[in-house]
Design a protein around this motif. Structure first.
Motif, PDB file in Angstrom:
ATOM      1  N   SER A 245     -33.336  27.120   5.238  1.00  0.00           N
ATOM      2  CA  SER A 245     -34.533  27.864   5.645  1.00  0.00           C
ATOM      3  C   SER A 245     -35.549  26.933   6.301  1.00  0.00           C
TER       4      SER A 245
ATOM      5  N   LEU B 164     -31.164  29.942  10.153  1.00  0.00           N
ATOM      6  CA  LEU B 164     -31.137  31.243   9.483  1.00  0.00           C
ATOM      7  C   LEU B 164     -29.708  31.688   9.176  1.00  0.00           C
TER       8      LEU B 164
ATOM      9  N   TYR C 105     -36.629  34.231   6.576  1.00  0.00           N
ATOM     10  CA  TYR C 105     -36.965  35.269   7.555  1.00  0.00           C
ATOM     11  C   TYR C 105     -38.374  35.071   8.118  1.00  0.00           C
TER      12      TYR C 105
END
Length: 408
Positions: A212, A217, A246
């Motif tokens: 991350s 991703l 995200y």
């Protein structure tokens, strides 16, 4: 008869397996034949720890065993630098002497003495450390931020007395993850698997967090799915790491979907996760997204602080919703939070954006009445604004008169 000088360790003991696979040996003390004419002289040399040991040639010179030299474990006090003395002086007083001895050797390590592997082998052979001793040494090296911390942490994994478990590997993976050393972390995971350890949720979560932060991703999602496959229930750290992935990828809708999935299971992310998403909405002026996250924060049982409120106010300011920015500021004060200079500056900047001078003056007077001082950032906004429209002196006069009237 000759005079005997005994440097052997009293008693019998067997060496533990060492990193470089030195074979086990037994050392037994056999007393020499004594003569009353020539008394035996027993000489005990002090090592670099407080308890006095008499160890054979490990202390004085390198042993030759199977054609390989052992680490030269010598007294280090004689040639220490001032910096080394300073570091050693910080060792905890209650630390075991054998641990202090080992740490002193590490701090004063020089390649000509032998390799780090040999140093560990010597400590195992001489001191017989337990897992608690290993952990104490590793923790101290980490506290010292010593450059050999991670190297020692990796080497001890093969020591039988260390009794390595999956969490020891996870700590190393986490360490490499923080430094964004992906290949080293992946190698550690591979080694862990090759030695029969199956990655669990904690280890895989560390990998998700690492990918991350690295902005990968795809790999973060892949490891996150792997956590689900192993059948363990996802916790707030696993979810939080994926939400952050995200957020960093600017996929805010996916982040909110995960947050809602967590809400259903009554699992709540940490404050920093919500704050990261709120900050992103705030910076782009998405006031609706910011409001949703702000409400989710409160549903998670987290009491918003001044910084979270400032992010919501900024979202309204960026969206040109000045009235809502003021309401958010007022709600913050009603909740008992003392606004900082940043919050005041944001509201004033909102008024400046729409040239709402009268509203700004009313706002300033309200702050003055409540004893809230205007700080540096807010004052800077006012000075630039009032100077631009040519009313700086007039406003200062009005505020001084108001303050004098309020004091009376």
């Amino acid at each position: 008869m000759g005079t005997y000088y005994c440097n052997t360790l009293l008693g019998c003991y067997s060496t533990s397996p060492s990193i470089n696979n030195v074979a086990k040996h037994s050392y037994c003390y056999s007393p020499p034949k004594l003569s009353f004419q020539n008394p035996v002289k027993f000489v005990a040399h002090r090592l670099d720890f407080q308890i006095v040991y008499a160890v054979s040639s490990v202390q004085q010179e390198r042993d030759i065993e199977d054609g390989k030299e052992r680490f030269k474990w010598l007294e280090v006090a004689r040639d220490m630098t001032e910096e080394q003395k300073r570091i050693i002086s910080k060792l905890p007083p209650k630390m075991m002497d054998r641990c202090k001895a080992f740490i002193r050797q590490i701090i004063c390590y020089a390649p000509e003495k032998g390799s780090l592997e040999d140093l560990l082998a010597a400590w195992v052979r001489i001191m017989k450390p337990t897992r608690a001793d290993w952990l104490a040494v590793i923790k101290q090296l980490k506290d010292f931020e010593h450059p050999f911390y991670i190297k020692i942490s990796e080497l001890v994994l093969l020591e039988e007395s260390f009794e390595a478990n999956i969490r020891d590997y996870t700590k190393i993976i986490h360490y490499y993850g923080k430094l964004n050393q992906l290949q080293d972390a992946e190698h550690t995971l591979s080694v862990m698997k090759s030695r029969g350890f199956i990655p669990d949720q904690v280890t895989l979560t560390a990998m998700v967090n690492m990918y991350s932060k690295a902005g990968n991703l795809e790999l973060a999602e892949q490891i996150f799915e792997e956590i689900k496959i192993i059948g363990e229930s996802l916790d707030n750290r696993s979810y939080g790491s994926m939400v952050m992935a995200y957020v960093r990828a600017k996929m805010f809708d996916r982040a909110e979907i995960l947050l809602r999935e967590m809400d259903v299971q009554e699992i709540y992310a940490g404050k920093e996760v919500y704050k990261a998403l709120l900050r992103e909405y705030s910076m782009i002026g998405d006031s609706e997204g910011a409001q949703r996250v702000f409400e989710a924060i409160q549903l998670a049982g987290i009491f918003p602080d001044v910084k979270l409120c400032a992010l919501l106010i900024n979202a309204y300011k960026m969206a040109g919703q000045n009235q809502k920015a003021v309401i958010a500021f007022q709600n913050m004060r009603k909740a008992g939070l003392e606004p900082d200079d940043k919050c005041v500056a944001l509201v004033l900047a909102a008024f400046e954006k729409d040239s709402e001078l009268n509203e700004a003056l009313s706002f300033l007077m309200e702050l003055e009445r409540d004893g809230i001082m205007v700080g540096k950032e807010a004052s800077g906004i006012l000075a630039v604004w009032f100077k631009r429209i040519g009313v700086l002196e007039e406003v200062e006069l009005v505020l001084r008169e108001y303050a004098a009237t309020n004091e009376d």
